[in-house]
Design a protein around this motif. Structure first.
Motif, mmCIF file in Angstrom:
data_model
loop_
_atom_site.group_PDB
_atom_site.id
_atom_site.type_symbol
_atom_site.label_atom_id
_atom_site.label_comp_id
_atom_site.label_asym_id
_atom_site.label_seq_id
_atom_site.Cartn_x
_atom_site.Cartn_y
_atom_site.Cartn_z
ATOM 1 N N ASN A 125 41.036 61.759 16.794
ATOM 2 C CA ASN A 125 40.330 60.985 17.816
ATOM 3 C C ASN A 125 40.825 61.409 19.189
ATOM 4 N N VAL A 126 39.893 61.530 20.111
ATOM 5 C CA VAL A 126 40.180 61.987 21.470
ATOM 6 C C VAL A 126 39.597 60.982 22.457
ATOM 7 N N VAL A 127 40.396 60.560 23.409
ATOM 8 C CA VAL A 127 39.944 59.677 24.486
ATOM 9 C C VAL A 127 40.105 60.416 25.806
ATOM 10 N N HIS A 128 39.027 60.473 26.598
ATOM 11 C CA HIS A 128 39.144 60.989 27.959
ATOM 12 C C HIS A 128 39.164 59.789 28.898
ATOM 13 N N ARG B 177 46.279 70.407 28.176
ATOM 14 C CA ARG B 177 46.455 70.725 29.595
ATOM 15 C C ARG B 177 45.802 69.688 30.498
ATOM 16 N N ASP B 178 44.956 68.842 29.926
ATOM 17 C CA ASP B 178 44.278 67.814 30.710
ATOM 18 C C ASP B 178 45.069 66.511 30.633
ATOM 19 N N PRO B 179 45.688 66.085 31.728
ATOM 20 C CA PRO B 179 46.524 64.880 31.686
ATOM 21 C C PRO B 179 45.732 63.597 31.445
ATOM 22 N N LEU B 180 44.408 63.674 31.525
ATOM 23 C CA LEU B 180 43.581 62.486 31.321
ATOM 24 C C LEU B 180 43.134 62.325 29.874
ATOM 25 N N ILE B 181 43.552 63.244 29.003
ATOM 26 C CA ILE B 181 43.164 63.166 27.592
ATOM 27 C C ILE B 181 44.349 62.703 26.748
ATOM 28 N N THR B 182 44.053 61.772 25.824
ATOM 29 C CA THR B 182 45.028 61.407 24.783
ATOM 30 C C THR B 182 44.357 61.621 23.433
ATOM 31 N N TYR B 183 45.158 62.000 22.440
ATOM 32 C CA TYR B 183 44.580 62.275 21.123
ATOM 33 C C TYR B 183 45.559 61.914 20.016
ATOM 34 N N GLU C 277 30.738 63.918 30.919
ATOM 35 C CA GLU C 277 30.746 65.260 30.344
ATOM 36 C C GLU C 277 32.152 65.849 30.250
ATOM 37 N N ALA C 278 33.131 65.223 30.888
ATOM 38 C CA ALA C 278 34.478 65.801 30.965
ATOM 39 C C ALA C 278 35.093 66.015 29.593
ATOM 40 N N ILE C 279 34.834 65.084 28.654
ATOM 41 C CA ILE C 279 35.494 65.167 27.346
ATOM 42 C C ILE C 279 35.057 66.409 26.572
ATOM 43 N N PHE C 280 33.877 66.944 26.864
ATOM 44 C CA PHE C 280 33.352 68.064 26.073
ATOM 45 C C PHE C 280 33.838 69.425 26.570
ATOM 46 N N LYS C 281 34.336 69.492 27.796
ATOM 47 C CA LYS C 281 34.705 70.780 28.374
ATOM 48 C C LYS C 281 35.769 71.491 27.555
#
Length: 564
Positions: A490-493, A403-409, A500-504
């Protein structure tokens, strides 16, 4: 400490007509008078017609024509101390004659046995030679160079040096690190000896950094905080000196990356694209293995018999109380300190992290934790997490982070089933720097092909961990089962301003309920991009169970799979 310039005058092909006027006119006041090696093509040294025969002849010539204008240095050989008594006496006699003829200081050949040097100095003083002695110090740069130079000069190597250096002979960085300490300690003993040694002569061989590091270790020059030229450790191999970009996956296993890419035609120094060979070396060729003995591994990791105990090991590593994991031979990097609590927490929640970096928004290039590159620059990082997760845990996470458009995985299991939401063909730069007068440098990336190659190594390290235990023991079965069933993710924010955004999403997923139909998580399956089959390193290779590689995926493209 100061540099002293010497004109090096070799006797090969010199006659009594040699003129040192050029040296005098240029302002040089020092001459190192050596016989030298035989000219090229000759096995033994011999004087030319009308030439000098012995070193003392050259010294007498200089004194006869220039009086005391020049300081004259001569060679000394500490290894002579172990010659038979008669030969040693002859060497001391000849050395004394050179001093009596006008030599004013002695430079020694390189050595590593300080006892040999000090015994030789004592013999020199007993022979009535009182001029200054300057010991020849050769920094240890690489194992092969060290062995080659000592063989050529027939220099004795203390067994203690062999014992600590040889185990690391394939690791140039480690050899130099240990070598600096060894040589610096030798220098301390020399300078503290009762023979009033007041100077050191370094054989730099045009590699000044080793000498500088020894001088810093001795506190003879101010210690300057070194800033890395790139965020990862560069190879000392000449052919890789232009390399400026690497995938992040091997951040904790540099040697493995170097080995698996050693046959590339070119090393990326701009964009990570088709200019480099696409093939990674096979794991069999590298010989993947843990870096700890079985005894040390058992001491570090014990005998876990539950997933909770494994989670605790990973969490302790992030907190700093555990010094190594199978995927990381050394403690967590300093830069992870600002996210260590988050890392420990997500590991307790079942996301077993093996690589990470925090988001960084414009840290100075001389920052102690994050800095790299030229001075007066600024560096940036996207938050990155790489971890193992069970299918159940992953199925809770993917619908949340999707749901977060700023995350790629990317998520892939041992069998090669890939899930990704990334539609981009190219690599994703996760580290970059901005420096005066330079283009933006992007040295660390995430991209699909490299991740496929890395996943085989990552899972194999876990299998190697399971094999330190007795076959069919609870610990062996637990870890092997995890490697057989878990996904590597692997996850990139991409918001580099919020560390802290990547951990939410991980915290939210831990509390989320799973929506399933016939045992399958419908939301995760609908959101994720699923590629069935084994992703092979070589494009076009057939998959296990008759499945076929999707060429688009190997080039970074993907296709959506409709979930019924």
């Amino acid at each position: 400490m100061c540099p002293v310039t010497f004109s090096r005058l070799l006797m090969s092909n010199l006659t009594s007509r040699v003129d040192n006027q050029d040296a005098k006119m240029s302002g040089c006041r020092n001459i190192l008078a050596l016989r030298g090696d035989p000219p090229a093509g000759q096995d033994e040294w011999s004087a030319v017609e009308g030439g000098f025969v012995h070193g003392i002849d050259l010294i007498r010539h200089i004194r006869a024509h220039y009086d005391d204008y020049f300081e004259i240095g001569i060679a000394g050989f500490p290894q002579h101390i172990d010659l038979p008594a008669e030969e040693l006496a002859a060497e001391m006699k000849w050395l004394k004659e050179k001093v009596d003829a006008g030599a004013t200081l002695i430079f020694t050949q390189m050595f590593y046995d300080v006892d040999i040097f000090l015994r030789w100095v004592a013999a020199v003083r007993e022979a009535g030679i009182t001029i200054p002695i300057v010991p020849g110090i050769a920094p240890i740069q690489t194992w092969n160079g060290f062995i080659r130079s000592t063989k050529l000069s027939q220099t004795t190597i203390p067994q203690a040096y062999i014992d600590v250096l040889e185990p690391h002979k394939t690791n140039d960085e480690k050899v130099r690190e240990i070598g600096i300490r060894l040589v610096a300690e030798m220098c301390r003993k020399i300078l503290a000896s009762p023979y009033n040694i007041r100077g050191l002569h370094f054989y730099t061989m045009n590699l000044e950094k080793g000498t500088k590091m020894i001088l810093e270790e001795l506190n003879l020059v101010p210690r300057v905080e070194a800033i890395k030229p790139l965020p990862w450790r560069q190879s000392l191999t000449p052919s890789r000196r232009t390399e400026t970009i690497r995938p992040i996956f091997w951040a904790n296993r540099t040697k493995s990356y170097l080995s698996r890419t050693e046959n590339w035609d070119e090393y990326p120094n701009g964009r990570f694209g088709d200019s480099r060979s696409p093939a990674y070396g096979e794991l069999d060729g590298y010989g993947i293995s843990l870096k700890h003995t079985k005894e040390k591994a058992l001491e570090l990791w014990g005998n876990p018999t539950s997933v909770e105990e494994v989670r605790s090991l990973f969490s302790r590593f992030c907190e700093g109380s555990l010094k190594a994991l199978p995927w990381s031979d050394e403690p967590a990097a300093a830069e992870t300190s600002i996210i260590s609590k988050h890392l420990a927490r997500v590991n307790e929640l079942g996301f077993l992290t093996i690589n990470s970096q925090p988001a960084v928004n414009g840290a100075r290039s001389d920052d102690r934790a994050f800095g790299w590159g030229p001075s007066n620059g600024f560096v940036y990082q996207k938050a990155y997490l790489e971890f193992f997760a069970s299918p159940e845990t992953l199925n809770k996470l993917l619908p949340v982070i999707s749901r977060d458009p700023l995350i790629t995985y990317y998520a892939i299991n041992k069998q090669g089933d890939l899930r990704t939401n990334n539609q981009s063909e190219g690599p994703n730069a996760v580290t970059w720097g901005v420096f005066p007068g330079k283009e933006i440098i992007q040295p660390t990336i995430v991209e699909a092909v490299s991740f496929m190659a890395w996943k085989d190594e990552a899972f194999e390290l876990g299998v190697q961990w399971s094999q330190i235990y007795e076959h069919d023991s609870p610990s062996a079965k637990l870890i092997k089962d995890m490697m057989d069933t878990y996904f590597l993710v692997n996850v990139v924010h991409n918001d580099f301003k919020d560390h802290e955004a990547i951990f939410k999403g991980f915290y939210e997923a831990a509390n989320a309920s799973t929506v399933t139909v016939n045992g399958h998580d419908v939301i995760a399956s609908a959101k994720a991009t699923l590629v069935n089959g084994m992703i092979a390193n070589s494009i076009g290779e057939n998959l296990k169970n008759g499945m076929q590689v999707i060429n688009d995926v190997a080039h970074g493209r993907s296709r959506e799979v409709e979930v019924q």
